[in-house]
Write an enzyme that holds these catalytic residues in place. Sequence first.
Site, PDB file in Angstrom:
ATOM      1  N   GLY A  68       0.836  -1.190   0.000  1.00  0.00           N
ATOM      2  CA  GLY A  68       0.000   0.000   0.000  1.00  0.00           C
ATOM      3  C   GLY A  68       0.870   1.238   0.000  1.00  0.00           C
ATOM      4  O   GLY A  68       2.029   1.202   0.414  1.00  0.00           O
ATOM      5  N   GLY A 111       0.495  -4.909   0.612  1.00  0.00           N
ATOM      6  CA  GLY A 111      -0.734  -4.823  -0.166  1.00  0.00           C
ATOM      7  C   GLY A 111      -0.727  -5.678  -1.412  1.00  0.00           C
ATOM      8  O   GLY A 111      -1.783  -6.114  -1.882  1.00  0.00           O
ATOM      9  N   GLU A 134       5.973  -5.374   7.640  1.00  0.00           N
ATOM     10  CA  GLU A 134       5.237  -4.339   8.373  1.00  0.00           C
ATOM     11  C   GLU A 134       5.772  -4.033   9.766  1.00  0.00           C
ATOM     12  O   GLU A 134       5.685  -2.885  10.227  1.00  0.00           O
ATOM     13  CB  GLU A 134       3.753  -4.725   8.461  1.00  0.00           C
ATOM     14  CG  GLU A 134       2.988  -4.563   7.164  1.00  0.00           C
ATOM     15  CD  GLU A 134       3.190  -5.720   6.195  1.00  0.00           C
ATOM     16  OE1 GLU A 134       2.655  -5.665   5.081  1.00  0.00           O
ATOM     17  OE2 GLU A 134       3.888  -6.701   6.556  1.00  0.00           O
ATOM     18  N   ASP A 142      -1.069  -7.185   7.538  1.00  0.00           N
ATOM     19  CA  ASP A 142      -2.531  -7.194   7.398  1.00  0.00           C
ATOM     20  C   ASP A 142      -2.949  -7.783   6.054  1.00  0.00           C
ATOM     21  O   ASP A 142      -2.428  -8.806   5.649  1.00  0.00           O
ATOM     22  CB  ASP A 142      -3.077  -5.780   7.609  1.00  0.00           C
ATOM     23  CG  ASP A 142      -2.569  -4.788   6.561  1.00  0.00           C
ATOM     24  OD1 ASP A 142      -1.372  -4.840   6.215  1.00  0.00           O
ATOM     25  OD2 ASP A 142      -3.361  -3.949   6.084  1.00  0.00           O
TER      26      ASP A 142
END
Length: 353
Positions: A68, A111, A134, A142
């Site tokens: 992301g 992402g 992350e 996530d």
Amino acid sequence: MSIGEHNDVISQTVNKMGMCILNRPKALNSLSFSMMRKLHPQLLKWENDPAISFVVLKGAGKAFCAGGDIKALTQTPEGINFFKEEYPLDYTIGTYKKPFISLITGITMGGGFGLSVHGKYRVASEKTMFAMPETSIGLVPDVGGGYVLPRLQGKLGIYLGLTGFRLKGRDVHLAGIATHFVDSNKVSTLEEELAALDNPDHNNIQNLLDQFHKESTKESHEFILEPKMEDINRSFSATTVEQIFTNLEKDGSEWALKQLETLKKMSPTSMKITLRQLKEGANLSLKECFYMENRLCQRCIEDHDLREGVRAVLIDKDQNPQWKPARLEDVTDERVDYYFSKLPDDRELVMQD
């Protein structure tokens, strides 16, 4: 709309194939609001179009998707809503009614993992580099990492989620992230033959992918972490991050001390949240994991460590984040509980089946 946003996702059809190309090569196809808002409706449209039998997703340039657009996410007021748009897109891929093929033949992180791993088929090449880094920026793995990582062999997923270890090439397939491995010089031929299938149903697509995989894996290859899986399973089976540290210290081998050195650079808060996320995710559905991860990531956006991690790794690039708290023992159970607690109703994730 910013310059370049109009073509950051290219959608095209060839015979019965729908293809989307992530087209921000200079940004390693980092996922933005603009891209999600083109990609999601296009996938939904093709899912209900009888003229389209299957979908292929790939990236332009040397990346599939490097994650992301975290820098933008932490620097704009709209960032708080990023995950509420990202996770329904990932869930659509995870529940897609037609064959969905991600060509993860390049950098695939964060992402990019969400855009691929939940789909039916994921094709890696020797140019693939996969990681979930992350914890190094104050976030958690996530995009459904809470569902996928605990379901990998042994404690591999916990190891990957905490350390951000990078897998490359055939190891991405052997780890269970990719379903197939195809040499990069054969990928364009694979695309052409997929598009040319007269009856591109699951069986015919599977057979074609299997054929290309078989041609590319004639020589045996041992999973790079196989010699260390016993050590990983032993050290990372602990119920707390502190105990993982203790296990590695007791091991005392060069490998164990290297892992310890890596973990000591990560956000203590992120590591504690991540371990709980992966343990809880092992017993949750994919949808339930997305609800949980929306809470975790929205809390991270509010907190110090994500902003500091982005500063240190992506903005100033001094690679010297100052975490708060800086010590594992100062991250209390109550603090971890807060990350998993209910959000205000307008910030909770809403997804349709």
